[in-house]
Design a protein around this motif. Structure first.
Motif, PDB file in Angstrom:
ATOM      1  N   SER A  90       0.817  -1.224   0.000  1.00  0.00           N
ATOM      2  CA  SER A  90       0.000   0.000   0.000  1.00  0.00           C
ATOM      3  C   SER A  90       0.849   1.273   0.000  1.00  0.00           C
ATOM      4  N   ILE A  91       2.182   1.130  -0.127  1.00  0.00           N
ATOM      5  CA  ILE A  91       3.037   2.328  -0.245  1.00  0.00           C
ATOM      6  C   ILE A  91       2.734   2.984  -1.597  1.00  0.00           C
ATOM      7  N   PRO A  92       2.294   4.252  -1.586  1.00  0.00           N
ATOM      8  CA  PRO A  92       1.845   4.899  -2.832  1.00  0.00           C
ATOM      9  C   PRO A  92       2.826   4.775  -4.011  1.00  0.00           C
ATOM     10  N   ALA A  93       4.119   5.018  -3.766  1.00  0.00           N
ATOM     11  CA  ALA A  93       5.091   5.014  -4.869  1.00  0.00           C
ATOM     12  C   ALA A  93       5.284   3.621  -5.468  1.00  0.00           C
ATOM     13  N   LEU A  94       5.065   2.565  -4.660  1.00  0.00           N
ATOM     14  CA  LEU A  94       5.275   1.203  -5.167  1.00  0.00           C
ATOM     15  C   LEU A  94       4.039   0.672  -5.887  1.00  0.00           C
ATOM     16  N   LYS A  95       2.880   1.290  -5.599  1.00  0.00           N
ATOM     17  CA  LYS A  95       1.643   0.848  -6.252  1.00  0.00           C
ATOM     18  C   LYS A  95       1.698   1.089  -7.749  1.00  0.00           C
ATOM     19  N   LYS A  96       2.404   2.175  -8.139  1.00  0.00           N
ATOM     20  CA  LYS A  96       2.427   2.572  -9.555  1.00  0.00           C
ATOM     21  C   LYS A  96       3.326   1.662 -10.383  1.00  0.00           C
ATOM     22  N   ARG A  97       4.200   0.902  -9.714  1.00  0.00           N
ATOM     23  CA  ARG A  97       5.158   0.091 -10.461  1.00  0.00           C
ATOM     24  C   ARG A  97       4.467  -1.067 -11.180  1.00  0.00           C
ATOM     25  N   MET A  98       4.987  -1.404 -12.361  1.00  0.00           N
ATOM     26  CA  MET A  98       4.382  -2.494 -13.124  1.00  0.00           C
ATOM     27  C   MET A  98       4.662  -3.836 -12.466  1.00  0.00           C
ATOM     28  N   PHE A  99       5.900  -4.010 -11.998  1.00  0.00           N
ATOM     29  CA  PHE A  99       6.217  -5.271 -11.317  1.00  0.00           C
ATOM     30  C   PHE A  99       6.794  -4.941  -9.937  1.00  0.00           C
ATOM     31  N   THR A 100       6.713  -5.927  -9.040  1.00  0.00           N
ATOM     32  CA  THR A 100       7.194  -5.674  -7.677  1.00  0.00           C
ATOM     33  C   THR A 100       8.701  -5.503  -7.675  1.00  0.00           C
ATOM     34  N   PRO A 101       9.193  -4.399  -7.136  1.00  0.00           N
ATOM     35  CA  PRO A 101      10.648  -4.209  -7.082  1.00  0.00           C
ATOM     36  C   PRO A 101      11.269  -5.052  -5.964  1.00  0.00           C
ATOM     37  N   ALA A 102      12.556  -5.340  -6.102  1.00  0.00           N
ATOM     38  CA  ALA A 102      13.257  -5.987  -5.003  1.00  0.00           C
ATOM     39  C   ALA A 102      13.487  -4.920  -3.940  1.00  0.00           C
ATOM     40  N   LEU A 103      13.499  -5.325  -2.681  1.00  0.00           N
ATOM     41  CA  LEU A 103      13.591  -4.331  -1.619  1.00  0.00           C
ATOM     42  C   LEU A 103      14.883  -4.438  -0.822  1.00  0.00           C
ATOM     43  N   ARG A 104      15.430  -3.277  -0.498  1.00  0.00           N
ATOM     44  CA  ARG A 104      16.543  -3.260   0.448  1.00  0.00           C
ATOM     45  C   ARG A 104      15.956  -2.675   1.723  1.00  0.00           C
ATOM     46  N   MET A 105      15.997  -3.460   2.807  1.00  0.00           N
ATOM     47  CA  MET A 105      15.301  -3.039   4.019  1.00  0.00           C
ATOM     48  C   MET A 105      16.220  -2.926   5.213  1.00  0.00           C
ATOM     49  N   VAL A 106      15.886  -1.985   6.080  1.00  0.00           N
ATOM     50  CA  VAL A 106      16.479  -1.950   7.415  1.00  0.00           C
ATOM     51  C   VAL A 106      15.304  -2.054   8.381  1.00  0.00           C
ATOM     52  N   VAL A 107      15.341  -3.069   9.238  1.00  0.00           N
ATOM     53  CA  VAL A 107      14.238  -3.314  10.170  1.00  0.00           C
ATOM     54  C   VAL A 107      14.779  -3.237  11.590  1.00  0.00           C
ATOM     55  N   CYS A 108      14.031  -2.585  12.503  1.00  0.00           N
ATOM     56  CA  CYS A 108      14.586  -2.538  13.862  1.00  0.00           C
ATOM     57  C   CYS A 108      13.965  -3.598  14.757  1.00  0.00           C
ATOM     58  N   ILE A 109      14.793  -4.081  15.679  1.00  0.00           N
ATOM     59  CA  ILE A 109      14.428  -5.192  16.565  1.00  0.00           C
ATOM     60  C   ILE A 109      14.786  -4.814  18.010  1.00  0.00           C
ATOM     61  N   PRO A 110      14.092  -5.398  19.007  1.00  0.00           N
ATOM     62  CA  PRO A 110      14.438  -5.108  20.408  1.00  0.00           C
ATOM     63  C   PRO A 110      15.847  -5.596  20.736  1.00  0.00           C
ATOM     64  N   SER A 111      16.477  -4.970  21.723  1.00  0.00           N
ATOM     65  CA  SER A 111      17.860  -5.356  22.015  1.00  0.00           C
ATOM     66  C   SER A 111      17.952  -6.700  22.739  1.00  0.00           C
ATOM     67  N   GLY A 112      16.863  -7.126  23.395  1.00  0.00           N
ATOM     68  CA  GLY A 112      16.939  -8.389  24.129  1.00  0.00           C
ATOM     69  C   GLY A 112      16.436  -9.582  23.332  1.00  0.00           C
ATOM     70  N   ILE A 113      16.493  -9.493  22.018  1.00  0.00           N
ATOM     71  CA  ILE A 113      15.903 -10.511  21.130  1.00  0.00           C
ATOM     72  C   ILE A 113      16.836 -11.726  20.994  1.00  0.00           C
ATOM     73  N   THR A 114      16.249 -12.907  20.810  1.00  0.00           N
ATOM     74  CA  THR A 114      17.075 -14.117  20.640  1.00  0.00           C
ATOM     75  C   THR A 114      17.369 -14.358  19.167  1.00  0.00           C
ATOM     76  N   GLU A 115      18.306 -15.269  18.896  1.00  0.00           N
ATOM     77  CA  GLU A 115      18.678 -15.614  17.509  1.00  0.00           C
ATOM     78  C   GLU A 115      17.463 -16.094  16.720  1.00  0.00           C
ATOM     79  N   VAL A 116      16.643 -16.934  17.370  1.00  0.00           N
ATOM     80  CA  VAL A 116      15.470 -17.515  16.687  1.00  0.00           C
ATOM     81  C   VAL A 116      14.495 -16.415  16.293  1.00  0.00           C
ATOM     82  N   GLU A 117      14.262 -15.485  17.226  1.00  0.00           N
ATOM     83  CA  GLU A 117      13.324 -14.396  16.943  1.00  0.00           C
ATOM     84  C   GLU A 117      13.863 -13.490  15.836  1.00  0.00           C
ATOM     85  N   MET A 118      15.208 -13.341  15.830  1.00  0.00           N
ATOM     86  CA  MET A 118      15.835 -12.536  14.794  1.00  0.00           C
ATOM     87  C   MET A 118      15.607 -13.165  13.422  1.00  0.00           C
TER      88      MET A 118
END
Length: 342
Positions: A90-118
């Motif tokens: 639903s990101i407006p700029a990506l809706k206009k694209r003909m095909f789904t672009p590949a994404l480069r993402m940075v996602v934030c996680i809690p500091s006390g997270i385990t390997e499995v949750e990561m």
């Protein structure tokens, strides 16, 4: 890369227990509650975000509202993946694209997270076409978002009070020196209010109402300089079963939240007691920074300041501090490579 650059899009995601925020092209394009509605018959996710939030507590047996994240980590893998996918689509700029672009993402996680949750977070992102996925710890992202220069050999203390967890960290030289993650945050405050209304007023209120009480008259101390007006709260009387209304003041809410806030204070004190002396000296000069939605609770900064004898500052627009920091890290991946987890 060169030629294929136009096929990749950069997005920064703050995947929170209460809200999910997404930055694309330096703008916050999605700011929505982390909640989905699932049709029990077909098993499909029908609504996501604000629409699903309106349904909370008002559904019939064929529709179920789910919060895919609990305590800052993914609790329902399938629902969270669908939610991320629907938000990205639903990101407006990506809706206009003909095909789904590949994404480069940075996602934030809690500091006390385990390997499995990561791994769960990473896999969810890879399944929605994430080609390069980087993870960043929430207190780190909050520090960058507040405008702290984390590369300096100088100690800074960040307290990020979100929906599911409170992250406390002392940061220096682009690393977390000591941290503590406690599962006391916005959701616990909401439950405290539900419990208080039930025991003190014999009134049964739902999560959405309790959330509203918290935002409108929530307070951490009983003597505020500019107190909010009393609030009328409607719910179900536990004795008669009839709908009823009561008046609630901010002082009552401060009482209801007292124990939980005390536990956050204890965690802050514990982190301070583990801080190396040179960094403690820096923190004495710079003070403590608060970020996250929970830091908007009236009088909380004053209360923590009294407990620690340190100046306490609330970030401007604390709800978006983490996602802002994540967005900055995304723009300068080369600079922040040392703090990003590939």
């Amino acid at each position: 890369m060169g030629f294929f650059d136009f096929m990749t899009e950069d997005i920064a995601i703050d995947l929170g227990t209460a809200n999910t925020l997404i930055i694309h092209n330096d703008k916050v394009v999605i700011d929505s509650p982390s909640i989905v509605a699932r049709d029990r018959v077909s098993g499909k996710i029908t609504h996501v975000g604000k629409e699903a939030n309106l349904m909370q507590g008002k559904t019939h047996e064929n529709i179920k509202t789910i919060r895919p994240l609990k305590d800052g980590v993914i609790a329902d893998f399938e629902a969270s993946e669908q939610m991320i996918k629907m938000f990205i689509n639903s990101i407006p700029a990506l809706k206009k694209r003909m095909f789904t672009p590949a994404l480069r993402m940075v996602v934030c996680i809690p500091s006390g997270i385990t390997e499995v949750e990561m791994r769960a977070v990473k896999e969810s992102c890879e399944r929605v076409n994430g080609k390069e996925v980087y993870l960043i710890h929430e207190p780190m992202a909050a520090a960058i978002g507040i405008g702290v220069d984390i590369m300096q050999p100088k100690g800074n203390m960040i307290v990020d009070i979100g929906g599911g967890t409170t992250e406390i960290a002392v940061i220096a030289l682009a690393g977390i020196v000591c941290d503590k993650s406690v599962k006391i945050a916005g959701d616990v405050f909401t439950n405290d209010i539900i419990y208080y209304m039930r025991t003190q007023h014999n009134l049964f209120v739902g999560e959405s109402t309790a959330e509203k009480i918290k935002i409108e008259i929530g307070a951490a101390i009983e003597d505020l300089e500019s107190p909010p007006d009393d609030m009328s709260v409607q719910g179900r009387d536990l004795l008669t079963g009839k709908p009823k209304q009561v008046e609630v003041s901010y002082r009552e809410i401060a009482k209801a939240l007292d124990k939980s806030i005390q536990r956050i204070e204890d965690a802050v004190m514990e982190t301070l007691s583990q801080t190396p002396p040179e960094l403690a000296a820096d923190i004495y000069n710079t003070g403590i920074y608060l970020a996250g939605g929970g830091s908007m609770l009236r009088g909380l900064d004053k209360r923590i300041s009294q407990k620690t004898d340190l100046p306490v500052y609330i970030a401007e627009d604390p709800l978006r501090a983490v996602v802002r920091g994540t967005g900055i890290a995304l723009k300068n991946i080369a600079k922040f490579r040392s703090i990003l987890i590939k």
